[in-house]
Design an enzyme around this catalytic site. Structure first.
Site, PDB file in Angstrom:
ATOM      1  N   SER A   7      -9.531   0.726  18.657  1.00  0.00           N
ATOM      2  CA  SER A   7      -8.788   1.863  18.102  1.00  0.00           C
ATOM      3  C   SER A   7      -9.329   2.093  16.699  1.00  0.00           C
ATOM      4  CB  SER A   7      -7.287   1.580  18.083  1.00  0.00           C
ATOM      5  OG  SER A   7      -7.020   0.337  17.465  1.00  0.00           O
ATOM      6  N   GLU A   9      -8.825   3.948  12.706  1.00  0.00           N
ATOM      7  CA  GLU A   9      -7.974   4.596  11.704  1.00  0.00           C
ATOM      8  C   GLU A   9      -8.793   5.618  10.920  1.00  0.00           C
ATOM      9  OE1 GLU A   9      -5.214   2.415   8.795  1.00  0.00           O
ATOM     10  OE2 GLU A   9      -6.672   3.337   7.444  1.00  0.00           O
ATOM     11  N   ASP A 101       4.076   2.041  -0.379  1.00  0.00           N
ATOM     12  CA  ASP A 101       4.083   1.585  -1.775  1.00  0.00           C
ATOM     13  C   ASP A 101       4.548   2.708  -2.677  1.00  0.00           C
ATOM     14  OD1 ASP A 101       3.113  -1.042  -1.451  1.00  0.00           O
ATOM     15  OD2 ASP A 101       1.094  -0.246  -1.130  1.00  0.00           O
ATOM     16  N   PHE A 210     -10.514  -3.229  -3.234  1.00  0.00           N
ATOM     17  CA  PHE A 210      -9.410  -3.012  -2.309  1.00  0.00           C
ATOM     18  C   PHE A 210      -8.843  -4.371  -1.849  1.00  0.00           C
ATOM     19  CE2 PHE A 210      -8.265  -0.856   1.966  1.00  0.00           C
ATOM     20  CZ  PHE A 210      -7.006  -0.552   1.496  1.00  0.00           C
ATOM     21  N   HIS A 259      -8.833  -3.084  15.817  1.00  0.00           N
ATOM     22  CA  HIS A 259      -8.500  -1.818  15.153  1.00  0.00           C
ATOM     23  C   HIS A 259      -9.416  -1.666  13.938  1.00  0.00           C
ATOM     24  CE1 HIS A 259      -5.938   1.546  14.036  1.00  0.00           C
ATOM     25  NE2 HIS A 259      -5.876   1.081  12.802  1.00  0.00           N
TER      26      HIS A 259
HETATM   27  P1  FAD Z   1       6.665  -4.605   5.050  1.00  0.00           P
HETATM   28  O1  FAD Z   1       6.016  -5.402   6.121  1.00  0.00           O
HETATM   29  O2  FAD Z   1       7.999  -4.078   5.325  1.00  0.00           O
HETATM   30  O3  FAD Z   1       6.727  -5.488   3.719  1.00  0.00           O
HETATM   31  C1  FAD Z   1       5.588  -6.218   3.270  1.00  0.00           C
HETATM   32  C2  FAD Z   1       6.033  -7.647   2.948  1.00  0.00           C
HETATM   33  O4  FAD Z   1       6.956  -7.625   1.866  1.00  0.00           O
HETATM   34  C3  FAD Z   1       6.752  -8.324   4.120  1.00  0.00           C
HETATM   35  O5  FAD Z   1       5.831  -8.953   5.000  1.00  0.00           O
HETATM   36  C4  FAD Z   1       7.686  -9.277   3.406  1.00  0.00           C
HETATM   37  O6  FAD Z   1       7.006 -10.441   3.023  1.00  0.00           O
HETATM   38  C5  FAD Z   1       8.051  -8.497   2.146  1.00  0.00           C
HETATM   39  N1  FAD Z   1       9.266  -7.683   2.336  1.00  0.00           N
HETATM   40  C6  FAD Z   1       9.349  -6.315   2.264  1.00  0.00           C
HETATM   41  N2  FAD Z   1      10.621  -5.911   2.420  1.00  0.00           N
HETATM   42  C7  FAD Z   1      11.368  -7.042   2.609  1.00  0.00           C
HETATM   43  C8  FAD Z   1      12.765  -7.275   2.807  1.00  0.00           C
HETATM   44  N3  FAD Z   1      13.657  -6.270   2.838  1.00  0.00           N
HETATM   45  N4  FAD Z   1      13.174  -8.556   2.971  1.00  0.00           N
HETATM   46  C9  FAD Z   1      12.284  -9.579   2.923  1.00  0.00           C
HETATM   47  N5  FAD Z   1      10.948  -9.414   2.734  1.00  0.00           N
HETATM   48  C10 FAD Z   1      10.494  -8.166   2.566  1.00  0.00           C
HETATM   49  N6  FAD Z   1       0.265   2.593   3.047  1.00  0.00           N
HETATM   50  C11 FAD Z   1       0.407   3.940   2.926  1.00  0.00           C
HETATM   51  O7  FAD Z   1       0.908   4.419   1.896  1.00  0.00           O
HETATM   52  N7  FAD Z   1       0.009   4.800   3.907  1.00  0.00           N
HETATM   53  C12 FAD Z   1      -0.524   4.354   5.066  1.00  0.00           C
HETATM   54  O8  FAD Z   1      -0.876   5.153   5.945  1.00  0.00           O
HETATM   55  C13 FAD Z   1      -0.676   2.935   5.252  1.00  0.00           C
HETATM   56  N8  FAD Z   1      -1.173   2.430   6.407  1.00  0.00           N
HETATM   57  C14 FAD Z   1      -1.211   1.062   6.579  1.00  0.00           C
HETATM   58  C15 FAD Z   1      -1.618   0.561   7.832  1.00  0.00           C
HETATM   59  C16 FAD Z   1      -1.646  -0.818   8.057  1.00  0.00           C
HETATM   60  C17 FAD Z   1      -2.085  -1.322   9.404  1.00  0.00           C
HETATM   61  C18 FAD Z   1      -1.266  -1.712   7.022  1.00  0.00           C
HETATM   62  C19 FAD Z   1      -1.308  -3.202   7.257  1.00  0.00           C
HETATM   63  C20 FAD Z   1      -0.861  -1.219   5.782  1.00  0.00           C
HETATM   64  C21 FAD Z   1      -0.821   0.166   5.551  1.00  0.00           C
HETATM   65  N9  FAD Z   1      -0.383   0.710   4.338  1.00  0.00           N
HETATM   66  C22 FAD Z   1      -0.265   2.072   4.185  1.00  0.00           C
HETATM   67  C23 FAD Z   1      -0.055  -0.184   3.196  1.00  0.00           C
HETATM   68  C24 FAD Z   1       1.440  -0.514   3.168  1.00  0.00           C
HETATM   69  O9  FAD Z   1       2.187   0.649   2.921  1.00  0.00           O
HETATM   70  C25 FAD Z   1       1.676  -1.522   2.040  1.00  0.00           C
HETATM   71  O10 FAD Z   1       1.052  -2.746   2.336  1.00  0.00           O
HETATM   72  C26 FAD Z   1       3.135  -1.744   1.695  1.00  0.00           C
HETATM   73  O11 FAD Z   1       3.198  -2.521   0.490  1.00  0.00           O
HETATM   74  C27 FAD Z   1       3.897  -2.495   2.752  1.00  0.00           C
HETATM   75  O12 FAD Z   1       4.282  -1.699   3.821  1.00  0.00           O
HETATM   76  P2  FAD Z   1       4.772  -2.421   5.191  1.00  0.00           P
HETATM   77  O13 FAD Z   1       5.546  -1.493   6.007  1.00  0.00           O
HETATM   78  O14 FAD Z   1       3.659  -3.102   5.853  1.00  0.00           O
HETATM   79  O15 FAD Z   1       5.760  -3.473   4.508  1.00  0.00           O
END
Ligand code: FAD
Length: 288
Positions: A7, A9, A101, A210, A259
């Site tokens: 896949s 991105e 973020d 990065f 991916h």
């Molecule tokens: P989460 O997995 O929810 O949080 C990251 C970590 O923080 C968790 O593993 C945990 O350790 C801790 N954490 C967070 N919230 C809690 C809580 N409530 N309680 C306890 N621990 C917590 N960013 C963009 O802006 N746009 C994109 O399109 C984008 N695509 C991405 C695609 C992939 C495959 C990945 C891996 C990242 C991508 N990102 C993107 C980056 C991502 O937005 C950042 O890494 C962001 O800081 C975390 O988002 P997440 O949903 O993975 O976080």
């Protein structure tokens, strides 16, 4: 070695030139028969409109399974769900659901007062819609906000319990990093697919920056290898060899899906896929 499923991105274009580049990338990689392609959602909630337009156009023009990234940043719950509903109305039924973020220079993530507080809250809301295949991010090396070494595994488990179907990892440079993470997830009772995210290294200084921002470990040998390859004008060859070796090791260890973070540059990803036995499913002349 069995050829993996792949896949890709992409990111949404911000200019006419960027649109052509994305289209060239899609055109070069679509014949490899990706399981899905995903389109990012700009950091800090930017490119929201561009992402919507890009996923709709990609889906309609190519018929590929398109997954739209969606974050919780700077939007109310109603606004976020309205975007998801627009994706569904355009035929896009796959979402990569992320917390996201904060915009640069504004400190850490702060939920919008009426927005989703974290990724689990978004995943639960999307799962309740019932319309989507939901993928989420996973972190084989500690996310910069992880409370401790086990926090990312525990939180990923919560994301699957909230309704996620699959996870895609942050990129990494050593197969062992992914394999150890996979073992820790299995030990925690996670049995859903975790797709390794592979970054073909187009430009080492950029990839290095990065990686530092994401907290990915940078092996010393990579610095040395790219310094030498740069001198000899062989960086593409090195990048292809490194990613092919990384992917081959993962496949040998039972990984079935890869991916690729293409950065809208198809050449390296295509060459790596070819080296792994992922070759065009249709003759190039048949791709419009
Ligand atoms: P989460 O997995 O929810 O949080 C990251 C970590 O923080 C968790 O593993 C945990 O350790 C801790 N954490 C967070 N919230 C809690 C809580 N409530 N309680 C306890 N621990 C917590 N960013 C963009 O802006 N746009 C994109 O399109 C984008 N695509 C991405 C695609 C992939 C495959 C990945 C891996 C990242 C991508 N990102 C993107 C980056 C991502 O937005 C950042 O890494 C962001 O800081 C975390 O988002 P997440 O949903 O993975 O976080």
């Amino acid at each position: 070695m069995t050829a993996p499923r792949v896949s890709f991105e992409f990111f949404p274009p911000k200019s006419l030139e960027g649109s052509f580049r994305l289209w060239d990338t899609v055109h070069a990689l679509a014949p490899l028969g990706p399981r899905f392609v995903s389109v990012t959602y700009g950091a800090g909630g930017t490119t929201r409109k561009l992402t919507r337009e890009a996923v709709g156009t990609l889906y309609q023009a190519t018929g590929l399974n398109v997954a739209a990234h969606l974050t919780c940043v700077d939007a109310t719950r109603a606004e976020t769900l309205a975007i998801a509903d627009e994706f569904a109305a355009a035929g896009v039924r796959e979402i990569v659901a992320l917390r996201g973020d904060a915009p640069k220079g504004t400190g850490g993530f702060k939920p919008h007062p009426d927005g989703y507080s974290d990724s689990c809250a978004l995943i639960e809301a999307l799962a309740a819609r019932g319309d989507f295949t939901i993928r989420v991010g996973a972190y084989p090396e500690p996310h910069p906000e992880a409370a401790d070494n086990d926090a990312d595994v525990a939180w990923l488990k919560r994301k699957f319990e909230a309704g996620a179907d699959e996870a895609i990892t942050q990129f990494f440079f050593s197969a062992d990093t992914f394999l150890r993470f996979r073992d820790r997830c299995a030990a925690a009772g996670i049995d859903k697919p975790i797709l390794p995210g592979i970054l073909p290294i187009e430009n080492w200084p950029n990839a290095r920056r990065f990686a530092t921002a994401c907290g990915a470990t940078i092996p010393t040998w990579l610095d040395n290898a790219f310094e030498t390859a740069e001198r000899d004008g062989r960086t593409e060859l090195l990048a292809t060899a490194i990613a092919t070796e990384l992917c081959s090791r993962l496949i040998d260890e039972g990984v079935e899906d890869l991916h690729f973070y293409t950065l809208n540059r198809p050449e390296l990803t295509r060459d790596i896929c070819h080296a792994l036995g992922v070759t065009p499913k249709v003759a190039l002349r048949d791709v419009a």
